[in-house]
Design an enzyme around this catalytic site. Structure first.
Site, PDB file in Angstrom:
ATOM      1  N   ARG A 163     -27.958  37.836  10.948  1.00  0.00           N
ATOM      2  CA  ARG A 163     -27.295  38.495   9.819  1.00  0.00           C
ATOM      3  C   ARG A 163     -27.038  37.483   8.710  1.00  0.00           C
ATOM      4  NH1 ARG A 163     -21.456  41.515  10.116  1.00  0.00           N
ATOM      5  NH2 ARG A 163     -20.777  39.383  10.470  1.00  0.00           N
ATOM      6  N   TYR A 199     -10.432  39.292   4.510  1.00  0.00           N
ATOM      7  CA  TYR A 199     -11.011  37.960   4.733  1.00  0.00           C
ATOM      8  C   TYR A 199     -12.520  37.910   4.577  1.00  0.00           C
ATOM      9  CZ  TYR A 199     -11.253  39.988   9.474  1.00  0.00           C
ATOM     10  OH  TYR A 199     -11.476  40.813  10.537  1.00  0.00           O
ATOM     11  N   LYS A 200     -13.138  39.025   4.247  1.00  0.00           N
ATOM     12  CA  LYS A 200     -14.602  39.020   4.069  1.00  0.00           C
ATOM     13  C   LYS A 200     -14.910  38.772   2.594  1.00  0.00           C
ATOM     14  CE  LYS A 200     -15.152  41.662   8.251  1.00  0.00           C
ATOM     15  NZ  LYS A 200     -15.085  42.987   8.879  1.00  0.00           N
ATOM     16  N   ASP A 247     -13.937  53.108   6.047  1.00  0.00           N
ATOM     17  CA  ASP A 247     -13.617  51.696   6.265  1.00  0.00           C
ATOM     18  C   ASP A 247     -14.473  50.890   5.286  1.00  0.00           C
ATOM     19  OD1 ASP A 247     -13.458  49.038   7.128  1.00  0.00           O
ATOM     20  OD2 ASP A 247     -13.197  49.619   9.231  1.00  0.00           O
ATOM     21  N   PHE A 262     -18.401  49.643  13.681  1.00  0.00           N
ATOM     22  CA  PHE A 262     -17.805  48.417  14.207  1.00  0.00           C
ATOM     23  C   PHE A 262     -16.914  48.773  15.402  1.00  0.00           C
ATOM     24  CE2 PHE A 262     -14.843  44.813  14.165  1.00  0.00           C
ATOM     25  CZ  PHE A 262     -15.731  43.759  14.060  1.00  0.00           C
TER      26      PHE A 262
HETATM   27  C1  LIG Z   1     -14.399  43.094  10.064  1.00  0.00           C
HETATM   28  C2  LIG Z   1     -14.156  44.526  10.403  1.00  0.00           C
HETATM   29  C3  LIG Z   1     -12.944  44.917  10.969  1.00  0.00           C
HETATM   30  C4  LIG Z   1     -11.929  43.879  11.327  1.00  0.00           C
HETATM   31  O1  LIG Z   1     -10.769  44.409  11.827  1.00  0.00           O
HETATM   32  P1  LIG Z   1      -9.558  43.421  12.143  1.00  0.00           P
HETATM   33  O2  LIG Z   1      -8.466  44.324  12.466  1.00  0.00           O
HETATM   34  O3  LIG Z   1      -9.347  42.578  10.922  1.00  0.00           O
HETATM   35  O4  LIG Z   1      -9.966  42.549  13.259  1.00  0.00           O
HETATM   36  C5  LIG Z   1     -12.747  46.260  11.204  1.00  0.00           C
HETATM   37  N1  LIG Z   1     -13.689  47.183  10.906  1.00  0.00           N
HETATM   38  C6  LIG Z   1     -14.878  46.816  10.362  1.00  0.00           C
HETATM   39  C7  LIG Z   1     -15.888  47.844  10.041  1.00  0.00           C
HETATM   40  C8  LIG Z   1     -15.139  45.480  10.119  1.00  0.00           C
HETATM   41  O5  LIG Z   1     -16.310  45.117   9.612  1.00  0.00           O
END
Ligand SMILES: *Cc1c(COP(=O)(O)O)cnc(C)c1O
Length: 415
Positions: free
Chosen positions: A374, A222-223, A197, A128
């Protein structure tokens, strides 16, 4: 497979009752819980109670009387149960990006102190982007080099130059899941540390950070944890590491005694030093409701049961779409052991408008550039019939050319 077969699977589903925890708009098929989880029914009333009673009436007293000050730790202990770590090893704070900055910085300090020749942060090219951006920034500031590779090339990069292996357990775009135990072991054998992560893992797939040898982990609220837009994230450090180094954001909430108001920083013992500033109480209250929806599965078999349903859903959806939409290319692994809780398809050029057409029909997934459709499956609330119906809508959108309508080809800011 027929629609009636899907309905029969829902009738036999031991987790079916968990869906009633959520406030889902009628008729909507929501396959985007991997981006923003659905609103739990309990959340609005709980947040209102925090606002009107705890804030409105309790005012500053609520830091003690309503336990606000303990929220990062209390919520952390709930999430700890979902990711295989002990009590008081994990806290809720800040965003995933910020927490990654803290743990990567701490890991680089640990390695740098032991081995000056270890100059590489290793990650996956398709990680990401925020993870890669944070690593780029830290690498530049601290004299490390960020080395990116394809998933299959990672073990080959673990040598005497490797400082930290930093990976997202389940890839956000493809849903491919790494073997956490094997890669952690390989990193350690090479003398490197490993950061995971869990943004697409916590609440989605069973995770056992302790058993699988992780050094640090971060994850998203939030996921799959259903904490609401911009919910606070979480951070974990192995208890053997947590007290060894300061993390760089040495705020007062990470101080050993914040209310002594001393001028010198003295880090708290353990994971509490990974806190920085004042916790966002309203957001934490919403996150707790979300985490509770996942913990509600514990008497029904917990993450193992959720995983079994998630795999059944993604397997069925992938098979259905493969049959009815042969023009789409599956980009998620077919092997259950390598697939997270999502299914993705690629189609040159038309991915974005196809998804817009689906959303207009009330089937919500998302699009990830350059070409990926997705679909996330949160087994707490997605039914087998939803998966079947979504596949049928997708077939129709492709068959009748609906995606060609101009309004579906207008790119919006958030895809
Ligand atoms: C959703 C996601 C994030 C989100 O990071 P924020 O700091 O909340 O914006 C980070 N890393 C991964 C792999 C994600 O899927």
């Amino acid at each position: 497979m027929t629609r009636d077969d899907a309905i029969a699977l829902d009738q036999a589903d031991p987790l079916a009752a968990l869906r009633s925890q959520f406030s889902l708009p009628d008729g909507l098929i929501y396959l985007d819980g991997n981006s923003l989880g659905v609103l739990p029914r309990a959340t609005a009333a709980r947040v209102q109670q925090v606002v009107t009673q705890e804030w409105g009436e309790g005012l500053i007293r609520s830091w003690n009387s309503a336990g606000w000050i303990d929220m990062p730790r209390r919520l952390g202990n709930k999430i700890a149960r979902l990711v295989g770590v002990g009590a008081d090893e994990l806290v809720v704070a800040d965003s995933t990006s910020v927490n990654l900055f803290k743990v990567l910085s701490a890991a680089l300090s640990m390695v740098g102190a032991d081995a000056p020749g270890r100059t590489r942060i290793i990650s996956e090219r398709s990680n990401f982007p925020t993870d890669l951006y944070i690593a780029q920034a830290l690498a530049a500031r601290q004299g490390f080099e960020l080395v990116l590779a394809e998933a299959d090339e990672l073990p080959g990069l673990l040598d005497a130059r490797a400082a930290v292996l930093m990976l997202t357990h389940v890839n956000y775009r493809t849903g491919r899941m790494h073997d956490m135990a094997a890669l952690s072991k390989a990193a350690h054998e090479a003398g490197a540390l490993v950061i995971w992560d869990l943004a697409h893992s916590a609440g989605a797939v069973p995770v056992d950070l302790t058993r699988d040898g992780a050094d640090f982990a971060v994850g998203c609220g939030y996921k799959y944890l259903n904490g609401g837009p911009g919910a606070p994230a979480f951070v974990w450090a192995h208890p053997g590491h947590a007290g060894r180094f300061w993390q760089p954001l040495a705020g007062w909430m990470g101080h050993a005694a914040p209310f002594e108001f001393t001028p010198g920083y003295r880090p708290a013992e353990g994971i509490a030093r990974y806190l920085c500033g004042t916790p966002p109480v309203l957001s934490m209250a919403a996150l707790e409701c979300g985490v509770d929806t996942v913990l509600a599965a514990e008497p029904l078999g917990g993450m193992a049961a959720l995983r079994a349903k998630s795999l059944a859903l993604t397997r069925m959806f992938a098979a259905q779409v493969a049959t009815t939409c042969p023009q789409l290319r599956l980009v998620s692994p077919q092997d259950d052991a390598q697939r997270g809780s999502q299914v993705c398809f690629a189609h040159d050029d038309i991915g974005y408008p196809v998804m817009q057409a689906l959303i207009a029909r009330g089937v919500i997934g998302d699009f990830r550039a350059p070409d990926v459709l997705r679909f996330g499956f949160t087994p707490l609330y997605v039914r087998f019939v939803d998966a079947w119906d979504a596949a049928e809508h997708l077939r129709q959108v492709l068959a009748n050319g609906e995606w060609q309508r101009p309004e579906f080809n207008q790119k919006q800011a958030v895809t």
